[in-house]
Design a protein around this motif. Structure first.
Motif, PDB file in Angstrom:
ATOM      1  N   LYS A 107      10.925  12.828  -6.620  1.00  0.00           N
ATOM      2  CA  LYS A 107      12.049  12.056  -6.122  1.00  0.00           C
ATOM      3  C   LYS A 107      11.608  11.316  -4.859  1.00  0.00           C
ATOM      4  O   LYS A 107      11.097  11.932  -3.919  1.00  0.00           O
ATOM      5  CB  LYS A 107      13.242  12.957  -5.795  1.00  0.00           C
ATOM      6  N   VAL A 108      11.786   9.992  -4.820  1.00  0.00           N
ATOM      7  CA  VAL A 108      11.380   9.181  -3.684  1.00  0.00           C
ATOM      8  C   VAL A 108      12.624   8.714  -2.941  1.00  0.00           C
ATOM      9  O   VAL A 108      13.539   8.148  -3.529  1.00  0.00           O
ATOM     10  CB  VAL A 108      10.547   7.965  -4.127  1.00  0.00           C
ATOM     11  N   VAL A 112       6.572  18.398  -0.198  1.00  0.00           N
ATOM     12  CA  VAL A 112       7.221  17.309   0.521  1.00  0.00           C
ATOM     13  C   VAL A 112       6.155  16.446   1.175  1.00  0.00           C
ATOM     14  O   VAL A 112       5.272  16.964   1.866  1.00  0.00           O
ATOM     15  CB  VAL A 112       8.189  17.838   1.608  1.00  0.00           C
ATOM     16  N   LEU A 113       6.221  15.139   0.936  1.00  0.00           N
ATOM     17  CA  LEU A 113       5.334  14.190   1.606  1.00  0.00           C
ATOM     18  C   LEU A 113       6.205  13.255   2.423  1.00  0.00           C
ATOM     19  O   LEU A 113       7.190  12.705   1.924  1.00  0.00           O
ATOM     20  CB  LEU A 113       4.522  13.381   0.593  1.00  0.00           C
ATOM     21  N   LEU A 114       5.863  13.084   3.702  1.00  0.00           N
ATOM     22  CA  LEU A 114       6.621  12.225   4.600  1.00  0.00           C
ATOM     23  C   LEU A 114       5.745  11.041   5.015  1.00  0.00           C
ATOM     24  O   LEU A 114       4.642  11.227   5.512  1.00  0.00           O
ATOM     25  CB  LEU A 114       7.060  13.003   5.841  1.00  0.00           C
ATOM     26  N   ILE A 115       6.229   9.822   4.788  1.00  0.00           N
ATOM     27  CA  ILE A 115       5.555   8.610   5.240  1.00  0.00           C
ATOM     28  C   ILE A 115       6.421   8.002   6.334  1.00  0.00           C
ATOM     29  O   ILE A 115       7.576   7.678   6.110  1.00  0.00           O
ATOM     30  CB  ILE A 115       5.381   7.594   4.093  1.00  0.00           C
ATOM     31  N   ALA A 116       5.851   7.864   7.545  1.00  0.00           N
ATOM     32  CA  ALA A 116       6.617   7.356   8.679  1.00  0.00           C
ATOM     33  C   ALA A 116       5.808   6.306   9.426  1.00  0.00           C
ATOM     34  O   ALA A 116       4.575   6.296   9.377  1.00  0.00           O
ATOM     35  CB  ALA A 116       6.988   8.501   9.628  1.00  0.00           C
ATOM     36  N   ARG A 117       6.522   5.412  10.122  1.00  0.00           N
ATOM     37  CA  ARG A 117       5.846   4.391  10.902  1.00  0.00           C
ATOM     38  C   ARG A 117       5.072   5.039  12.052  1.00  0.00           C
ATOM     39  O   ARG A 117       5.577   5.913  12.742  1.00  0.00           O
ATOM     40  CB  ARG A 117       6.859   3.398  11.464  1.00  0.00           C
ATOM     41  N   TRP A 134       0.835  -1.207   0.000  1.00  0.00           N
ATOM     42  CA  TRP A 134       0.000   0.000   0.000  1.00  0.00           C
ATOM     43  C   TRP A 134       0.866   1.252   0.000  1.00  0.00           C
ATOM     44  O   TRP A 134       0.438   2.306  -0.468  1.00  0.00           O
ATOM     45  CB  TRP A 134      -0.956  -0.008   1.178  1.00  0.00           C
ATOM     46  N   ILE A 135       2.094   1.156   0.544  1.00  0.00           N
ATOM     47  CA  ILE A 135       2.994   2.309   0.514  1.00  0.00           C
ATOM     48  C   ILE A 135       3.268   2.694  -0.935  1.00  0.00           C
ATOM     49  O   ILE A 135       3.301   3.871  -1.285  1.00  0.00           O
ATOM     50  CB  ILE A 135       4.315   2.008   1.251  1.00  0.00           C
ATOM     51  N   GLU A 136       3.431   1.673  -1.767  1.00  0.00           N
ATOM     52  CA  GLU A 136       3.672   1.974  -3.177  1.00  0.00           C
ATOM     53  C   GLU A 136       2.461   2.637  -3.811  1.00  0.00           C
ATOM     54  O   GLU A 136       2.599   3.469  -4.708  1.00  0.00           O
ATOM     55  CB  GLU A 136       4.043   0.696  -3.922  1.00  0.00           C
ATOM     56  N   SER A 137       1.256   2.261  -3.358  1.00  0.00           N
ATOM     57  CA  SER A 137       0.075   2.927  -3.895  1.00  0.00           C
ATOM     58  C   SER A 137       0.056   4.394  -3.486  1.00  0.00           C
ATOM     59  O   SER A 137      -0.397   5.264  -4.246  1.00  0.00           O
ATOM     60  CB  SER A 137      -1.203   2.220  -3.423  1.00  0.00           C
ATOM     61  N   VAL A 138       0.550   4.690  -2.269  1.00  0.00           N
ATOM     62  CA  VAL A 138       0.654   6.086  -1.828  1.00  0.00           C
ATOM     63  C   VAL A 138       1.674   6.817  -2.698  1.00  0.00           C
ATOM     64  O   VAL A 138       1.445   7.958  -3.130  1.00  0.00           O
ATOM     65  CB  VAL A 138       1.062   6.162  -0.341  1.00  0.00           C
ATOM     66  N   VAL A 139       2.806   6.149  -2.945  1.00  0.00           N
ATOM     67  CA  VAL A 139       3.830   6.757  -3.791  1.00  0.00           C
ATOM     68  C   VAL A 139       3.254   7.071  -5.170  1.00  0.00           C
ATOM     69  O   VAL A 139       3.427   8.159  -5.716  1.00  0.00           O
ATOM     70  CB  VAL A 139       5.057   5.830  -3.920  1.00  0.00           C
ATOM     71  N   THR A 140       2.540   6.102  -5.727  1.00  0.00           N
ATOM     72  CA  THR A 140       1.944   6.300  -7.054  1.00  0.00           C
ATOM     73  C   THR A 140       0.914   7.425  -7.031  1.00  0.00           C
ATOM     74  O   THR A 140       0.860   8.261  -7.939  1.00  0.00           O
ATOM     75  CB  THR A 140       1.275   4.991  -7.526  1.00  0.00           C
ATOM     76  N   ARG A 141       0.115   7.466  -5.978  1.00  0.00           N
ATOM     77  CA  ARG A 141      -0.965   8.457  -5.900  1.00  0.00           C
ATOM     78  C   ARG A 141      -0.437   9.877  -5.789  1.00  0.00           C
ATOM     79  O   ARG A 141      -0.987  10.802  -6.386  1.00  0.00           O
ATOM     80  CB  ARG A 141      -1.854   8.124  -4.697  1.00  0.00           C
ATOM     81  N   PHE A 142       0.636  10.057  -5.004  1.00  0.00           N
ATOM     82  CA  PHE A 142       1.116  11.403  -4.725  1.00  0.00           C
ATOM     83  C   PHE A 142       2.330  11.807  -5.560  1.00  0.00           C
ATOM     84  O   PHE A 142       2.862  12.895  -5.380  1.00  0.00           O
ATOM     85  CB  PHE A 142       1.458  11.537  -3.233  1.00  0.00           C
ATOM     86  N   SER A 143       2.774  10.918  -6.440  1.00  0.00           N
ATOM     87  CA  SER A 143       3.976  11.221  -7.208  1.00  0.00           C
ATOM     88  C   SER A 143       3.646  11.633  -8.630  1.00  0.00           C
ATOM     89  O   SER A 143       2.644  11.212  -9.203  1.00  0.00           O
ATOM     90  CB  SER A 143       4.908  10.005  -7.237  1.00  0.00           C
ATOM     91  N   ALA A 144       4.511  12.458  -9.173  1.00  0.00           N
ATOM     92  CA  ALA A 144       4.484  12.790 -10.595  1.00  0.00           C
ATOM     93  C   ALA A 144       5.772  12.244 -11.216  1.00  0.00           C
ATOM     94  O   ALA A 144       6.619  11.681 -10.520  1.00  0.00           O
ATOM     95  CB  ALA A 144       4.394  14.305 -10.776  1.00  0.00           C
ATOM     96  N   ASP A 145       5.926  12.407 -12.503  1.00  0.00           N
ATOM     97  CA  ASP A 145       7.127  11.896 -13.174  1.00  0.00           C
ATOM     98  C   ASP A 145       8.401  12.498 -12.606  1.00  0.00           C
ATOM     99  O   ASP A 145       9.464  11.880 -12.648  1.00  0.00           O
ATOM    100  CB  ASP A 145       7.054  12.176 -14.684  1.00  0.00           C
ATOM    101  N   TRP A 146       8.293  13.711 -12.054  1.00  0.00           N
ATOM    102  CA  TRP A 146       9.490  14.397 -11.565  1.00  0.00           C
ATOM    103  C   TRP A 146       9.686  14.241 -10.052  1.00  0.00           C
ATOM    104  O   TRP A 146      10.614  14.800  -9.487  1.00  0.00           O
ATOM    105  CB  TRP A 146       9.401  15.895 -11.918  1.00  0.00           C
ATOM    106  N   GLY A 164      15.720  17.810  -5.163  1.00  0.00           N
ATOM    107  CA  GLY A 164      14.512  17.875  -5.964  1.00  0.00           C
ATOM    108  C   GLY A 164      13.495  18.821  -5.377  1.00  0.00           C
ATOM    109  O   GLY A 164      13.559  19.192  -4.205  1.00  0.00           O
ATOM    110  N   LYS A 165      12.551  19.227  -6.194  1.00  0.00           N
ATOM    111  CA  LYS A 165      11.515  20.162  -5.758  1.00  0.00           C
ATOM    112  C   LYS A 165      10.213  19.460  -5.393  1.00  0.00           C
ATOM    113  O   LYS A 165       9.311  20.072  -4.861  1.00  0.00           O
ATOM    114  CB  LYS A 165      11.254  21.189  -6.865  1.00  0.00           C
ATOM    115  N   ASP A 166      10.113  18.188  -5.723  1.00  0.00           N
ATOM    116  CA  ASP A 166       8.932  17.402  -5.385  1.00  0.00           C
ATOM    117  C   ASP A 166       9.450  16.125  -4.744  1.00  0.00           C
ATOM    118  O   ASP A 166       9.964  15.238  -5.412  1.00  0.00           O
ATOM    119  CB  ASP A 166       8.128  17.103  -6.649  1.00  0.00           C
ATOM    120  N   ILE A 167       9.329  16.026  -3.410  1.00  0.00           N
ATOM    121  CA  ILE A 167      10.032  14.987  -2.652  1.00  0.00           C
ATOM    122  C   ILE A 167       9.055  14.144  -1.848  1.00  0.00           C
ATOM    123  O   ILE A 167       8.127  14.669  -1.230  1.00  0.00           O
ATOM    124  CB  ILE A 167      11.057  15.626  -1.684  1.00  0.00           C
ATOM    125  N   LEU A 168       9.274  12.834  -1.850  1.00  0.00           N
ATOM    126  CA  LEU A 168       8.513  11.921  -1.019  1.00  0.00           C
ATOM    127  C   LEU A 168       9.521  11.121  -0.185  1.00  0.00           C
ATOM    128  O   LEU A 168      10.420  10.485  -0.726  1.00  0.00           O
ATOM    129  CB  LEU A 168       7.670  10.984  -1.877  1.00  0.00           C
TER     130      LEU A 168
END
Length: 301
Positions: A229-230, A283-288, A215-227, A253-257
């Motif tokens: 940086k994860v 900036v999007l932060l995913i943490a435990r 599901w983390i990858e689904s979050v990455v996909t949902r909130f990410s654009a081509d540019w 980068g200017k768009d960071i996850l």
């Protein structure tokens, strides 16, 4: 078989037959239906398609040339994950074959994998000898503790292959180490482990990783654009396919996850996030989540 299960079976057969005609049913389990055209075996999963696709991509070419494990390929047919390997005429396993069981265990371990579902019904006897036939959710990354459990189950197969309650019996034995049932296990284990150590390094593969948090990858996909940086700040190789970084200065980068196990971040990271926000970046932060074990929370700035 219930009407719902039968409908799922018909749907699964229709999907496989569209690409591989002339198939017949071999078997059914909790996670899949298995078909064959007498040339190949087709195991189609009827749940968690992306999970099994990840498993399939990792075992593809991992077992090439091995004696007791099939060379499994993975296809995605109409959104369904299908494992494909050679079909061979065979008969049920009926005990003994200690040497071939040990060879199978060593093949698994040498490839960085264990199976937590070693049981008599997962082995077949072909003209070429013993073959393991169950590839799916029960494949796990190699660890010494799981290797011991795998070896124990194989040892129990030798004498208790006909036990209709084999799974329950093996689970109980794993916890109480019944002296009668485990008599001779130390010698068996030493053979298997010694052979594994002799073959260590004979098969070089990327680490096998269990996709626990897809599901983390689904979050990455949902909130990410081509540019976008994860980045991953923690060693989460057992959960993710993103290599960790060790220096906050490497975040660019200017768009960071950012993904991390920890909420206690170094001041440099907070400064980096402030700079990004001031410059109009996201900036999007995913943490435990510290309050719910195993879960994650996400915060955005």
């Amino acid at each position: 078989m219930s009407s719902t299960e039968n409908h799922s079976l018909l749907d699964s057969k229709s999907i496989v037959e569209r690409y591989h005609p002339g198939i017949r049913l071999l078997g059914a389990g909790d996670e899949s239906f298995v078909f064959t055209d007498d040339v190949k075996v087709y195991k189609i999963f009827h749940t968690d398609f992306s999970y099994y696709e990840r498993i399939g991509r990792q075992i593809a070419d991992r077992f090439v040339g091995l004696k007791h494990l099939y060379d499994v390929k993975c296809e995605v047919l109409d959104g369904h994950t299908v494992f494909i390997y050679d079909y061979e005429r065979s008969r049920s396993y009926s005990g003994e074959m200690e040497e071939e069981l040990i060879e199978t265990l060593v093949e698994f371990a040498s490839c960085g994998v264990v199976s937590i579902d070693i049981k008599p019904s997962n082995f077949r006897i072909t003209e070429k000898g013993l073959k393991f036939i169950d590839y799916g959710h029960d494949l796990k990354p190699f660890s010494e503790s799981e290797f011991i459990n795998m070896v124990l189950n194989a040892f129990l197969c030798i004498r208790y292959w006909a036990d209709p309650q084999f799974i329950k019996m093996s689970q109980i034995t794993r916890y109480n180490w019944d002296k009668e049932k485990t008599k001779g296990f130390i010698e068996f284990f030493n053979k298997a482990y010694g052979r594994f150590m002799e073959n260590s390094g004979s098969h070089i593969h990327p680490p096998f990783r269990e996709p626990n948090n897809l599901w983390i990858e689904s979050v990455v996909t949902r909130f990410s654009a081509d540019w976008t940086k994860v980045y991953c700040l923690s060693d989460m190789s057992d959960e993710l396919y993103i290599s960790p970084i060790h220096n906050v200065e490497d975040i660019k980068g200017k768009d960071i996850l950012i993904i991390t196990r920890e909420l206690d971040h170094p001041p440099e990271l907070l400064d980096k996030m402030r700079e990004s926000v001031r410059s109009g970046s996201r900036v999007l932060l995913i943490a435990r989540n510290p309050f719910f074990h195993g879960d994650f929370l996400n915060t955005g700035t």
